[in-house]
Write a protein that holds these residues in place. Structure first.
Motif, short mmCIF file in Angstrom:
data_model
loop_
_atom_site.label_atom_id
_atom_site.label_comp_id
_atom_site.label_asym_id
_atom_site.label_seq_id
_atom_site.Cartn_x
_atom_site.Cartn_y
_atom_site.Cartn_z
N LEU A 1 0.85 -1.18 0.00
CA LEU A 1 0.00 0.00 0.00
C LEU A 1 0.89 1.23 0.00
O LEU A 1 1.87 1.29 0.75
CB LEU A 1 -0.92 -0.01 1.22
N PHE A 2 0.57 2.21 -0.83
CA PHE A 2 1.47 3.35 -0.98
C PHE A 2 0.69 4.59 -1.39
O PHE A 2 -0.40 4.51 -1.96
CB PHE A 2 2.58 3.05 -1.99
N ASP B 1 4.03 -2.54 3.75
CA ASP B 1 3.82 -3.93 3.37
C ASP B 1 2.85 -4.49 4.42
O ASP B 1 3.26 -4.83 5.53
CB ASP B 1 5.16 -4.66 3.39
N ALA B 2 1.57 -4.55 4.09
CA ALA B 2 0.53 -4.85 5.08
C ALA B 2 0.40 -6.35 5.31
O ALA B 2 -0.67 -6.94 5.12
CB ALA B 2 -0.79 -4.25 4.64
N GLY B 3 1.49 -6.97 5.77
CA GLY B 3 1.49 -8.41 5.95
C GLY B 3 1.44 -8.87 7.39
O GLY B 3 1.45 -10.07 7.66
N GLU C 1 -1.49 0.01 10.85
CA GLU C 1 -0.83 1.25 10.43
C GLU C 1 -1.37 1.72 9.08
O GLU C 1 -1.64 2.91 8.89
CB GLU C 1 0.68 1.03 10.33
N ALA C 2 -1.53 0.78 8.16
CA ALA C 2 -2.03 1.14 6.83
C ALA C 2 -3.44 1.70 6.90
O ALA C 2 -3.76 2.70 6.25
CB ALA C 2 -1.99 -0.08 5.92
N ARG D 1 -6.73 6.51 6.33
CA ARG D 1 -7.79 7.37 6.89
C ARG D 1 -7.31 8.81 7.00
O ARG D 1 -8.03 9.76 6.69
CB ARG D 1 -8.23 6.84 8.25
N GLU D 2 -6.05 8.98 7.45
CA GLU D 2 -5.47 10.32 7.56
C GLU D 2 -5.39 10.99 6.19
O GLU D 2 -5.74 12.16 6.03
CB GLU D 2 -4.08 10.24 8.17
N LEU D 3 -4.90 10.26 5.20
CA LEU D 3 -4.74 10.83 3.87
C LEU D 3 -6.08 11.23 3.27
O LEU D 3 -6.18 12.24 2.56
CB LEU D 3 -4.05 9.80 2.95
N ARG D 4 -7.11 10.47 3.57
CA ARG D 4 -8.43 10.76 3.04
C ARG D 4 -9.01 12.05 3.60
O ARG D 4 -9.82 12.71 2.97
CB ARG D 4 -9.37 9.59 3.33
N HIS D 5 -8.59 12.41 4.82
CA HIS D 5 -9.17 13.58 5.49
C HIS D 5 -8.25 14.81 5.41
O HIS D 5 -8.54 15.83 6.02
CB HIS D 5 -9.50 13.26 6.94
#
Length: 242
Positions: free
Chosen positions: A111-112, A222-224, A231-232, A237-241
């Motif tokens: 995710l990036f 790396d959402a593993g 964290e992802a 959520r932060e980026l969306r707001h």
């Protein structure tokens, strides 16, 4: 340019969640993880996409995504019959790529934040070979780590999870290849854990002086694991707001 999303694997670090559902269908923010990869590709103008996953998960993907119409893309599905490594999963994509030449590969749990388009445009100008995207990380020992030449202009090799990393960068799960990647995969021997490693394929390009790189500046995960998955979700959520 076509794209391949590799969405197989067993997701052992996310059990028991992955005992009942494929890792790439777990929620991250407001949608399943795979949706973020599709969005990044669509934003970059790529709409012809192959998803490679395991036999037990392919029905879940088709039920959720169908033909890709709702995502604004066209999706083809191929099955990796057994978990044999990233390079083995990529080999399944050869008929889909055909003679089309260059293409991009995403590991579905990457995710990036950054747009893909500038990197794809740079790769399109590259005469041949491959390109990997790197990211500076706090603990590169967890990843594949590039070893640069003295000038830092090219990657000499990639070391997988080294005890003493020779740089502060990791190789993310975002790769770009020309069609010779399939020939290189066929020349790779299984590793000690019995898998076809994508690092060995990338090192074949590096040994030929054909492995370019670019660095991601924005957020990447790396959402593993449970921690990275949380964290992802928080970061998106932060980026969306903002």
């Amino acid at each position: 340019m076509k794209a391949v999303i590799l969405a197989g694997g067993t997701g052992t670090r996310l059990r028991p969640l992955t005992s009942v559902i494929n890792k790439h269908l777990l929620p991250v923010g407001d949608r399943p993880m795979i949706g973020h990869a599709l969005s990044k590709l669509r934003e970059a103008g790529i709409t012809d996409i192959l998803i490679v996953t395991g036999r037990s998960a392919v029905g879940l993907f088709t039920a959720y995504l169908g033909s890709g119409r709702d995502e604004g893309v066209s999706i083809t599905y191929r099955v990796q019959e057994e978990a044999g490594g990233i390079a083995q999963a990529l080999a399944v994509a050869e008929p889909f790529i055909g003679q089309d030449g260059k293409f991009v590969v995403l590991l579905g749990d990457n995710l990036f934040e950054e747009p893909l388009l500038p990197h794809l445009e740079a790769f399109a100008k590259q005469k041949s070979g491959a390109m990997v995207l790197l990211k500076a990380v706090g603990d590169p020992r967890r990843y594949g780590v590039p070893v640069f030449d003295r000038k830092g202009s090219r990657i000499m090799r990639i070391e997988e999870k080294p005890d003493r990393p020779q740089s502060a960068y990791c190789v993310t799960g975002i790769y770009m290849y020309d069609r010779t990647v399939f020939t290189r995969i066929r020349s790779v021997a299984p590793s000690r854990r019995g898998e076809m490693e994508i690092t060995d394929v990338n090192n074949a390009y590096a040994a030929a002086g054909q492995l370019a790189y670019r660095v991601l500046d924005g957020w990447w995960a790396d959402a593993g694991t449970f921690d990275s998955l949380h964290e992802a979700s928080c970061k998106l959520r932060e980026l969306r707001h903002e």
